[in-house]
Design an enzyme around this catalytic site. Structure first.
Site, PDB file in Angstrom:
ATOM      1  N   ASP A  60      13.035  12.847  14.758  1.00  0.00           N
ATOM      2  CA  ASP A  60      13.988  12.569  13.703  1.00  0.00           C
ATOM      3  C   ASP A  60      14.630  11.134  13.976  1.00  0.00           C
ATOM      4  O   ASP A  60      15.616  10.973  14.751  1.00  0.00           O
ATOM      5  CB  ASP A  60      15.231  13.455  13.686  1.00  0.00           C
ATOM      6  CG  ASP A  60      16.233  13.189  12.437  1.00  0.00           C
ATOM      7  OD1 ASP A  60      15.766  12.125  11.812  1.00  0.00           O
ATOM      8  OD2 ASP A  60      17.517  13.624  12.416  1.00  0.00           O
ATOM      9  N   LYS A  62      14.600   8.714  11.493  1.00  0.00           N
ATOM     10  CA  LYS A  62      15.106   8.099  10.364  1.00  0.00           C
ATOM     11  C   LYS A  62      14.797   6.868  10.440  1.00  0.00           C
ATOM     12  O   LYS A  62      15.576   6.045  10.220  1.00  0.00           O
ATOM     13  CB  LYS A  62      16.807   8.333  10.121  1.00  0.00           C
ATOM     14  CG  LYS A  62      17.140   9.795  10.309  1.00  0.00           C
ATOM     15  CD  LYS A  62      18.451  10.038   9.725  1.00  0.00           C
ATOM     16  CE  LYS A  62      18.935  11.469   9.442  1.00  0.00           C
ATOM     17  NZ  LYS A  62      18.834  12.236  10.929  1.00  0.00           N
ATOM     18  N   ILE A  66      11.099  -2.606   8.268  1.00  0.00           N
ATOM     19  CA  ILE A  66      10.339  -3.227   7.468  1.00  0.00           C
ATOM     20  C   ILE A  66       8.711  -2.543   7.846  1.00  0.00           C
ATOM     21  O   ILE A  66       8.927  -1.882   9.042  1.00  0.00           O
ATOM     22  CB  ILE A  66      10.022  -4.717   7.764  1.00  0.00           C
ATOM     23  CG1 ILE A  66       9.800  -5.183   9.456  1.00  0.00           C
ATOM     24  CG2 ILE A  66      11.171  -5.626   7.212  1.00  0.00           C
ATOM     25  CD1 ILE A  66       9.107  -6.274   9.621  1.00  0.00           C
ATOM     26  N   ASN A  68       6.024  -2.983   9.326  1.00  0.00           N
ATOM     27  CA  ASN A  68       5.220  -3.357  10.760  1.00  0.00           C
ATOM     28  C   ASN A  68       6.271  -2.728  11.854  1.00  0.00           C
ATOM     29  O   ASN A  68       5.633  -1.834  12.742  1.00  0.00           O
ATOM     30  CB  ASN A  68       5.266  -4.847  11.114  1.00  0.00           C
ATOM     31  CG  ASN A  68       4.657  -5.063  12.463  1.00  0.00           C
ATOM     32  OD1 ASN A  68       3.402  -4.614  12.408  1.00  0.00           O
ATOM     33  ND2 ASN A  68       5.242  -5.574  13.191  1.00  0.00           N
ATOM     34  N   THR A  69       7.501  -2.753  11.784  1.00  0.00           N
ATOM     35  CA  THR A  69       8.362  -2.059  12.669  1.00  0.00           C
ATOM     36  C   THR A  69       8.339  -0.708  12.711  1.00  0.00           C
ATOM     37  O   THR A  69       8.337   0.200  13.553  1.00  0.00           O
ATOM     38  CB  THR A  69       9.869  -2.629  12.619  1.00  0.00           C
ATOM     39  OG1 THR A  69      10.140  -4.084  12.358  1.00  0.00           O
ATOM     40  CG2 THR A  69      10.857  -2.043  13.615  1.00  0.00           C
ATOM     41  N   ALA A 180      20.846  30.957   3.422  1.00  0.00           N
ATOM     42  CA  ALA A 180      20.470  31.784   2.145  1.00  0.00           C
ATOM     43  C   ALA A 180      20.541  30.898   0.915  1.00  0.00           C
ATOM     44  O   ALA A 180      19.642  30.757   0.130  1.00  0.00           O
ATOM     45  CB  ALA A 180      21.334  33.223   1.996  1.00  0.00           C
TER      46      ALA A 180
HETATM   47  O1  O7M Z   1      23.576  21.849  12.174  1.00  0.00           O
HETATM   48  P1  O7M Z   1      24.415  20.623  12.532  1.00  0.00           P
HETATM   49  O2  O7M Z   1      25.173  20.071  11.612  1.00  0.00           O
HETATM   50  O3  O7M Z   1      24.839  20.869  13.861  1.00  0.00           O
HETATM   51  O4  O7M Z   1      23.042  19.499  12.868  1.00  0.00           O
HETATM   52  C1  O7M Z   1      22.389  19.162  11.512  1.00  0.00           C
HETATM   53  C2  O7M Z   1      21.139  18.176  12.018  1.00  0.00           C
HETATM   54  O5  O7M Z   1      20.434  17.670  10.763  1.00  0.00           O
HETATM   55  C3  O7M Z   1      21.483  16.899  12.730  1.00  0.00           C
HETATM   56  O6  O7M Z   1      20.641  16.623  13.681  1.00  0.00           O
HETATM   57  C4  O7M Z   1      21.816  15.722  11.760  1.00  0.00           C
HETATM   58  O7  O7M Z   1      21.369  14.682  12.228  1.00  0.00           O
HETATM   59  C5  O7M Z   1      20.460  16.399  10.744  1.00  0.00           C
HETATM   60  N1  O7M Z   1      20.779  15.960   9.419  1.00  0.00           N
HETATM   61  C6  O7M Z   1      21.842  16.176   8.764  1.00  0.00           C
HETATM   62  O8  O7M Z   1      22.590  16.817   9.191  1.00  0.00           O
HETATM   63  N2  O7M Z   1      22.050  15.714   7.385  1.00  0.00           N
HETATM   64  C7  O7M Z   1      21.081  15.135   6.679  1.00  0.00           C
HETATM   65  O9  O7M Z   1      21.413  14.662   5.735  1.00  0.00           O
HETATM   66  C8  O7M Z   1      19.882  14.842   7.575  1.00  0.00           C
HETATM   67  C9  O7M Z   1      19.640  15.415   8.416  1.00  0.00           C
HETATM   68  C10 O7M Z   1      18.314  15.396   9.272  1.00  0.00           C
HETATM   69  O10 O7M Z   1      17.913  16.061  10.008  1.00  0.00           O
HETATM   70  O11 O7M Z   1      17.621  14.202   8.450  1.00  0.00           O
HETATM   71  C11 O7M Z   1      16.375  14.134   9.114  1.00  0.00           C
END
Ligand code: O7M
Length: 219
Positions: A60, A62, A66, A68-69, A180
Site C-alpha cells: 500500500d 498509494k 508522474i 516515470n516515478t 457485513a
Molecule cells: O482498520 P484500520 O482503520 O485500523 O486500518 C485501515 C487501513 O486501511 C489502514 O491501513 C489505512 O491506511 C487503509 N485505508 C483506509 O483506512 N481508508 C482508505 O480509504 C484507504 C485505505 C487503504 O488501504 O488504501 C489502500
C-alpha cells in the site's frame, strides 16, 4: 488473490519482529496482508518479501506521481515480492497505465483508490470517485478501493465497475464501518487493521470478522 476468507489484514505496526509474529499468527485467516509506509519505513522493504513467504502481500504505497516515478516505485514493490500495489487514481490515466504495465511484467496486480474511508474524503475525492472508478475499470486493474464507512458508495462504485474487477474495502471497526455491510454492498474483501492488531487475541479477532462475513453472505 484467492477469495476465501475475504479478509485483508492492514499490518500497520512499526516493529518488524512484531509484524512477523502477527503475520504468522493470523496467516490462516486472511487472504492477504497489506503493508504500507509505517512498516516499510520502520523495517525496510525486505519485510515485504519476508511476509510474502507466508501470505500474499499488497504493498500500500498509494502511488501518486508522474508515470516515470510511479514505475520506479512499482518496480521496487513487485521486485521484493509484493503481489499487488495500491495506487491513487487522481493522478490520471497515464500514471495508472504505467503502474498496470509494470504489474503485468511482474505478474502482479494493481488496486486503485477511488473514495477514501475517512470524513475528509468528502472534501475532494468523493466528487471524482466515480470517474476514477470508471478509469480503473477501463485500465483493466485487478480492483479498486472503496469505503466500508459508506456502504452506499461501495454499491455505487460496484454499479460503475461491474463484476469483472474487485472491490477491497477499508474502514471496518475502528473507523466505524461494518464488514457485513461492506460485503453486502458489493465488496469482495474488507481491509481491517486496528480491530485485529489491538485485540487481546488478534487471531480470534480475525476469525470473528471472517465469521461475520460468512454469515452475511449466507443470509
Ligand atoms: O482498520 P484500520 O482503520 O485500523 O486500518 C485501515 C487501513 O486501511 C489502514 O491501513 C489505512 O491506511 C487503509 N485505508 C483506509 O483506512 N481508508 C482508505 O480509504 C484507504 C485505505 C487503504 O488501504 O488504501 C489502500
Amino acid at each position: 488473490m484467492i477469495k476465501d476468507t475475504r479478509l485483508i489484514l492492514a499490518l500497520d505496526v512499526t516493529d518488524g519482529q512484531q509484524a512477523l509474529r502477527i503475520a504468522q499468527n493470523v496467516k490462516g485467516h486472511v487472504d492477504a496482508i497489506k503493508i504500507g509506509y509505517p512498516l516499510v519505513l520502520a523495517a525496510g522493504k525486505g519485510i515485504i518479501g519476508e511476509i510474502a513467504e507466508m501470505v500474499p502481500v499488497i504493498a500500500d504505497f498509494k502511488v501518486a506521481d508522474i508515470p516515470n516515478t510511479d514505475r520506479l516505485i512499482c518496480e521496487q514493490a513487485f521486485g521484493v515480492g509484493a503481489s499487488a500495489v495500491i495506487v491513487h487514481g487522481f493522478t490520471g490515466s497515464d500514471s495508472l497505465r504505467t503502474c498496470v504495465e509494470v504489474a503485468e511484467i511482474y505478474g502482479g496486480n494493481i488496486y486503485v483508490v477511488t473514495e477514501m474511508s475517512h470524513p475528509g474524503a468528502i472534501d475532494f475525492m468523493q466528487r471524482v470517485a466515480e470517474d476514477m472508478a470508471q478509469m480503473a475499470s477501463n485500465a483493466n486493474v485487478a480492483g479498486v478501493v472503496a469505503p466500508a464507512t459508506r456502504p452506499e458508495r461501495v454499491q455505487m462504485i460496484r454499479s460503475i465497475i461491474g463484476n469483472d474487477i474487485a472491490i477491497i474495502s477499508p474502514g471496518v471497526g475502528a473507523q466505524g464501518g461494518s464488514a457485513a455491510d461492506a460485503i453486502k454492498a458489493g465488496a469482495d474483501w474488507v481491509i481491517v487493521g486496528r480491530s485485529i492488531l489491538l485485540a487481546d487475541d488478534p487471531k480470534q479477532a480475525a476469525m470473528d470478522i471472517v465469521k461475520e462475513i460468512k454469515d452475511a453472505i449466507d443470509q
